[in-house]
Design a protein around this motif. Structure first.
Motif, PDB file in Angstrom:
ATOM      1  N   ALA B  32       0.832  -1.202   0.000  1.00 50.20           N
ATOM      2  CA  ALA B  32       0.000   0.000   0.000  1.00 50.20           C
ATOM      3  C   ALA B  32       0.866   1.251   0.000  1.00 50.20           C
ATOM      4  N   VAL B  33       1.964   1.230   0.767  1.00 48.67           N
ATOM      5  CA  VAL B  33       2.854   2.390   0.788  1.00 48.67           C
ATOM      6  C   VAL B  33       3.478   2.592  -0.590  1.00 48.67           C
ATOM      7  N   ASN B  37       2.933   5.787  -2.998  1.00 52.54           N
ATOM      8  CA  ASN B  37       4.082   6.505  -3.541  1.00 52.54           C
ATOM      9  C   ASN B  37       3.933   6.703  -5.052  1.00 52.54           C
ATOM     10  N   VAL B  38       3.400   5.661  -5.712  1.00 53.32           N
ATOM     11  CA  VAL B  38       3.199   5.767  -7.160  1.00 53.32           C
ATOM     12  C   VAL B  38       2.109   6.786  -7.461  1.00 53.32           C
ATOM     13  N   PHE B 112      13.743  12.306   5.964  1.00 52.87           N
ATOM     14  CA  PHE B 112      13.314  10.928   5.703  1.00 52.87           C
ATOM     15  C   PHE B 112      11.888  10.646   6.138  1.00 52.87           C
ATOM     16  N   ARG B 113      11.353  11.466   7.093  1.00 52.81           N
ATOM     17  CA  ARG B 113      10.100  11.065   7.716  1.00 52.81           C
ATOM     18  C   ARG B 113       8.930  11.076   6.734  1.00 52.81           C
ATOM     19  N   SER B 114       9.014  11.867   5.659  1.00 48.69           N
ATOM     20  CA  SER B 114       7.902  11.855   4.716  1.00 48.69           C
ATOM     21  C   SER B 114       8.278  11.185   3.399  1.00 48.69           C
ATOM     22  N   LYS B 115       9.280  10.326   3.448  1.00 48.59           N
ATOM     23  CA  LYS B 115       9.660   9.589   2.246  1.00 48.59           C
ATOM     24  C   LYS B 115       8.975   8.231   2.236  1.00 48.59           C
ATOM     25  N   GLY B 116       8.438   7.859   1.082  1.00 54.53           N
ATOM     26  CA  GLY B 116       7.772   6.562   0.990  1.00 54.53           C
ATOM     27  C   GLY B 116       8.728   5.415   1.202  1.00 54.53           C
ATOM     28  N   GLU B 117       9.939   5.499   0.616  1.00 52.63           N
ATOM     29  CA  GLU B 117      10.842   4.348   0.691  1.00 52.63           C
ATOM     30  C   GLU B 117      11.306   4.064   2.115  1.00 52.63           C
ATOM     31  N   TYR B 118      11.319   5.103   2.953  1.00 52.70           N
ATOM     32  CA  TYR B 118      11.700   4.877   4.347  1.00 52.70           C
ATOM     33  C   TYR B 118      10.768   3.843   4.988  1.00 52.70           C
ATOM     34  N   TYR B 119       9.453   4.063   4.814  1.00 53.93           N
ATOM     35  CA  TYR B 119       8.502   3.145   5.436  1.00 53.93           C
ATOM     36  C   TYR B 119       8.511   1.785   4.768  1.00 53.93           C
TER      37      TYR B 119
END
Lengths: 100, 497
Positions: B32-33, B37-38, B112-119
């Motif tokens: 889902a994340v 992101n897409v 990083f906190r609002s990056k999709g790849e982090y999660y």
């Protein structure tokens, strides 16, 4: 049919080559190639033993190893690229900024 | 005997799938994340964190209250083990990830906190840890270890600066070599035993028949890879650099969850290696692991003494604590598994609290050099007092849950010693006790500078109360509750599993 021990010797030789490359080479990409040799040595062993035991487990294992080795190489090369952007070199000894 | 057809296999797989629903929920959250992101065309947005949080809460809720119990503890043709230990790891790993996510969401001014790849990477690490704790087959162990490692290498570089690129590169090289050595050793283990399932009866007896030298070489190869994940002594060298450069919420995750998962693997193998199945191997098992534990405790504690920076200190402290975790896991098959469970839970709470508080002080004071923190205790009384409590817990003194955890672990080790009279176990326990004394010096150095040193010049940098502060306060409160009502903690653990 090739006897199992021949394949095992080949595997051992590959593993030692890989280890020697890792220990002596300074270029990160060459070190990753050495790791690849070690993984393939393990693959050869798995397949040889699978034939010896007449079980499929070893072959399945080596299939998974091939896939994961590809993933590892992809991640590794991506990181080498980033490191190269920052340091303008891929020489392990010259990549040194973390130490105080 | 009836031939097992493909249809039988497929139907048994689909019957067993519901027991993997928690992992499935985590995987769905991950997808889902990625999808979000897409849809947002890769733009940074806080929605990724919220999706992760919701997914994790559903997964842990399901795991704690609606989990199904399968008819047999071995699932998927012996690949996965479903038992109290695997359930424990799943709950701890989910708790750790929820804390990481909450903390990341509250981290101010961090890219990083609002990056999709982090999660995505955090969820990947979580999946690896969940499977590592549940795997009962060497193929599964390898897959889980690689899932953890690959997510870990990339996650280290999330700050996208020069230093993190370097440390994640080194982490990757070290990890790749260790997985190469692991695989080559495993291939020989497979050759000798004819199976990759360590729970099968022939596995250990075949290994036991090997000459001693071969046992030592194979054992070292496999042990090295597990020690690498847990950052135990001979393979801990990557940890300080990675811990210093990775995003802080992730460092807290790194220092707890993979360690507990790998220690559970050790516990599960330890349950199988008994004097009956493998007498020679058993004595070897009982020598190698205590030796690693002694080395880990010594390296972690003595190196921590020399550190002047709070983050470096916490790195070595987490190495020292992984020694204790291993000790509890090693003692569990002979004594009770409670020590391991309580130690894991308490370690999770106190480590997250400590990292959170150190980050807070770092933000206020602008440095993480401990000697620069002198006198800040008067300026920031609340976080400083919380930090004092957490440091006392990390040493293992009353009145905190850290004391209970250390006490119960050392008494379990003493139990093992009185059953087996193993000299190595006695050494490991003794060094554990000694290291607690050493720990007193370096942990209490921080509160000492905060409260007992005077400093006149303050560059005050006040900020409003973030909800990270609330999070840390709750964790610290839990540490105190854990001491006064340790029976509650034990009961909660026993009821869940």
């Amino acid at each position: 049919m090739v006897p199992t021990s021949h394949v095992l010797f080949l595997g051992a030789a590959l593993f030692c080559l890989g280890l020697a490359i890792i220990l002596t080479k300074k270029n990160t990409i060459v070190v990753l190639m050495g790791v690849e040799l070690m993984l393939n040595a393990a693959n050869l062993n798995f397949i040889a033993f699978a034939r010896m035991h007449e079980s499929l487990e070893g072959q399945i294992m080596s299939l998974f190893v091939i896939v994961l080795a590809a993933a590892e190489a992809a991640v590794g090369l991506a990181l080498v690229l980033r490191v190269y952007q920052y340091f303008k070199t891929a020489d392990i000894d010259r990549i040194n900024s973390v130490r105080e | 005997m009836r031939e097992v057809t493909i249809t039988d296999r497929l139907s048994s797989i689909s019957e067993q799938l519901p027991y993997l629903l928690p992992e499935g929920l985590v995987a769905i959250t991950l997808l889902a994340v990625v999808l979000a992101n897409v849809i947002l065309k890769g733009k940074d947005h806080r929605v990724y964190g919220w999706i992760t949080l919701v997914g994790l809460l559903i997964a842990i809720g399901y795991l704690c209250f609606f989990s199904l119990t399968p008819p047999s503890s071995t699932l998927f043709f012996g690949l996965i083990q479903w038992d109290q230990h695997s359930q424990y790891v799943k709950v701890i790993a989910l708790l750790g990830t929820i804390l990481t996510t909450l903390w990341s969401l509250s981290a101010s001014n961090e890219k990083f906190r609002s990056k999709g790849e982090y999660y995505v990477l955090v969820l990947g690490l979580l999946l690896g840890a969940m499977f590592l704790g549940a795997s009962s087959h060497l193929l599964m162990v390898y897959l889980a270890l690689e899932t953890l490692s690959l997510s870990g290498y990339l996650a280290t570089h999330l700050k996208e600066d020069k230093r993190s690129a370097e440390s994640s590169m080194k982490y990757l090289l070290f990890g790749a070599v260790s997985s190469g050595v692991l695989l080559y050793s495993l291939s020989w283990v497979y050759g000798v035993t004819g199976t990759l399932n360590p729970l099968s009866p022939t596995f250990w007896s075949q290994l036991n028949g090997l000459p001693l030298l071969a046992q030592i070489v194979l054992g070292l190869g496999v042990t090295f890879a597990i020690a690498f994940k847990i950052s135990a002594a001979p393979a801990h060298l990557w940890a300080p650099d990675v811990y210093e450069t990775a995003p802080l919420p992730l460092v807290a995750f790194f220092s707890v969850v993979p360690k507990i998962a790998a220690a559970t693997l050790l516990l599960r193998l330890g349950l199988v290696v008994s004097p009956e199945t493998a007498p020679g191997l058993n004595s070897y098992w009982g020598t190698l692991w205590p030796a690693i534990i002694v080395a880990t405790l010594l390296v972690g504690n003595l190196a921590a003494l020399l550190q002047g920076k709070a983050m470096r200190l916490m790195t070595y402290s987490s190495i020292a604590h992984s020694g204790f975790l291993l000790l509890a896991a090693l003692a569990a098959p002979w004594a009770s598994v409670d020590a391991f469970r309580i130690y894991g839970l308490v370690y999770l709470i106190m480590n997250f609290a400590a990292f959170g508080l150190i980050q807070q002080l770092h933000q206020h004071t602008g440095t993480d050099r401990i000697s620069q923190w002198k006198g800040w205790g008067q300026q920031l009384p609340y976080p400083a007092i919380l930090l004092l409590v957490v440091m006392i817990a990390l040493v293992g003194l009353p009145p905190t849950a850290g004391f209970i955890a250390k006490l119960i672990t050392l008494s379990a080790v003493f139990d093992v010693y009185s059953h087996t009279e193993s000299v190595w176990m006695a050494w490991a326990g003794g060094i554990g006790l000694f290291s607690t004394v050493v720990a007193l010096f370096y942990y209490l150095k921080i509160p000492y500078f905060l409260f007992f040193k005077k400093n006149e010049i303050f560059a005050t940098n006040h900020s409003r109360i973030s909800y990270r502060e609330v999070l840390v306060s709750v964790l610290t409160l839990l540490l105190l509750i854990g001491f006064f009502r340790s029976d509650l903690m034990l009961e909660a653990l026993n009821r869940l599993f």
